[in-house]
Design a protein around this motif. Structure first.
Motif, PDB file in Angstrom:
ATOM      1  N   LEU A  35      -8.766  67.217  42.957  1.00 23.26           N
ATOM      2  CA  LEU A  35      -9.266  68.505  43.439  1.00 23.26           C
ATOM      3  C   LEU A  35     -10.634  68.417  44.108  1.00 23.26           C
ATOM      4  O   LEU A  35     -11.146  69.428  44.596  1.00 23.26           O
ATOM      5  CB  LEU A  35      -9.333  69.509  42.280  1.00 23.26           C
ATOM      6  CG  LEU A  35      -7.975  69.882  41.666  1.00 23.26           C
ATOM      7  CD1 LEU A  35      -8.180  70.817  40.493  1.00 23.26           C
ATOM      8  CD2 LEU A  35      -7.079  70.526  42.702  1.00 23.26           C
ATOM      9  N   LYS A  36     -11.227  67.241  44.165  1.00 24.60           N
ATOM     10  CA  LYS A  36     -12.530  67.084  44.839  1.00 24.60           C
ATOM     11  C   LYS A  36     -12.311  67.306  46.330  1.00 24.60           C
ATOM     12  O   LYS A  36     -11.424  66.708  46.941  1.00 24.60           O
ATOM     13  CB  LYS A  36     -13.055  65.661  44.576  1.00 24.60           C
ATOM     14  CG  LYS A  36     -14.216  65.248  45.433  1.00 24.60           C
ATOM     15  CD  LYS A  36     -15.510  65.553  44.790  1.00 24.60           C
ATOM     16  CE  LYS A  36     -16.611  64.935  45.650  1.00 24.60           C
ATOM     17  NZ  LYS A  36     -17.880  65.459  45.383  1.00 24.60           N
ATOM     18  N   PRO A  37     -13.084  68.186  46.956  1.00 22.60           N
ATOM     19  CA  PRO A  37     -12.922  68.436  48.389  1.00 22.60           C
ATOM     20  C   PRO A  37     -13.094  67.157  49.200  1.00 22.60           C
ATOM     21  O   PRO A  37     -14.031  66.399  48.997  1.00 22.60           O
ATOM     22  CB  PRO A  37     -14.036  69.439  48.706  1.00 22.60           C
ATOM     23  CG  PRO A  37     -14.367  70.072  47.403  1.00 22.60           C
ATOM     24  CD  PRO A  37     -14.110  69.035  46.355  1.00 22.60           C
ATOM     25  N   GLY A  38     -12.142  66.902  50.081  1.00 27.08           N
ATOM     26  CA  GLY A  38     -12.179  65.729  50.947  1.00 27.08           C
ATOM     27  C   GLY A  38     -11.473  64.515  50.372  1.00 27.08           C
ATOM     28  O   GLY A  38     -11.192  63.565  51.094  1.00 27.08           O
ATOM     29  N   CYS A  39     -11.172  64.508  49.090  1.00 31.67           N
ATOM     30  CA  CYS A  39     -10.487  63.371  48.473  1.00 31.67           C
ATOM     31  C   CYS A  39      -8.980  63.598  48.537  1.00 31.67           C
ATOM     32  O   CYS A  39      -8.494  64.671  48.213  1.00 31.67           O
ATOM     33  CB  CYS A  39     -10.920  63.186  47.014  1.00 31.67           C
ATOM     34  SG  CYS A  39     -10.154  61.756  46.230  1.00 31.67           S
ATOM     35  N   LYS A  40      -8.255  62.583  48.975  1.00 35.58           N
ATOM     36  CA  LYS A  40      -6.803  62.713  49.115  1.00 35.58           C
ATOM     37  C   LYS A  40      -6.053  61.811  48.138  1.00 35.58           C
ATOM     38  O   LYS A  40      -4.846  61.648  48.251  1.00 35.58           O
ATOM     39  CB  LYS A  40      -6.398  62.374  50.539  1.00 35.58           C
ATOM     40  CG  LYS A  40      -6.962  63.350  51.530  1.00 35.58           C
ATOM     41  CD  LYS A  40      -6.524  63.051  52.919  1.00 35.58           C
ATOM     42  CE  LYS A  40      -7.178  64.073  53.840  1.00 35.58           C
ATOM     43  NZ  LYS A  40      -6.649  64.123  55.138  1.00 35.58           N
TER      44      LYS A  40
END
Length: 144
Positions: free
Chosen positions: A101-106
């Motif tokens: 759920l960290k923004p930018g982490c896929k």
């Protein structure tokens, strides 16, 4: 001094070598030298009795019995048409379904890694509250 009773000639017509350690074919019961003991080497007519292959379905990985005289490709094809337990949906099941759920982490993980403070699911790299800028609880976060 001669020992006329030792050894036996190879049963292969083109060889007939006198072998002092002859080998007996377990299919045709004839005696051969070490160069002609394999079924293919002496063109064994009884090889079908012993040289049995077990087929495995390429889709469901189950063994398929083949009777003597049957063509293996036909038997496998009949299995695929009638008895095969292959499920294409099962092959497409994804193991890594827990998205960070960290923004930018896929990144995706196989198991859930839940933050104790905010309850969010994160990857291994962002699992600690300091790594994902946790906004959960008001407790101070240690830098350790």
């Amino acid at each position: 001094m001669e020992l006329p009773g030792l050894g036996q000639p190879c049963a292969e017509r083109s060889c007939r070598r006198l072998d002092f350690l002859p080998l007996k074919c377990d299919a045709c019961e004839e005696v051969f030298c070490k160069d002609h003991i394999r079924y293919d080497d002496h063109k064994c007519s009884s090889a079908y009795k012993k040289n049995v292959q077990v087929l495995v379905c390429p889709l469901c990985n189950t063994p398929i019995p083949v009777q003597k005289g049957e063509i293996p490709d036909v038997v496998v094809g009949a299995h695929m048409d009638k008895d095969c337990k292959y499920n294409p949906a099962q092959q497409k099941q994804r193991i890594f379904t827990n998205k960070c759920l960290k923004p930018g982490c896929k990144r995706k993980e196989m198991m859930k890694v839940v933050c104790e403070r905010c309850g969010g699911n994160f990857c291994i790299k962002h699992r600690h509250p300091l790594d994902h800028d946790c906004k959960g609880s008001s407790r101070p976060t240690s830098k350790a």
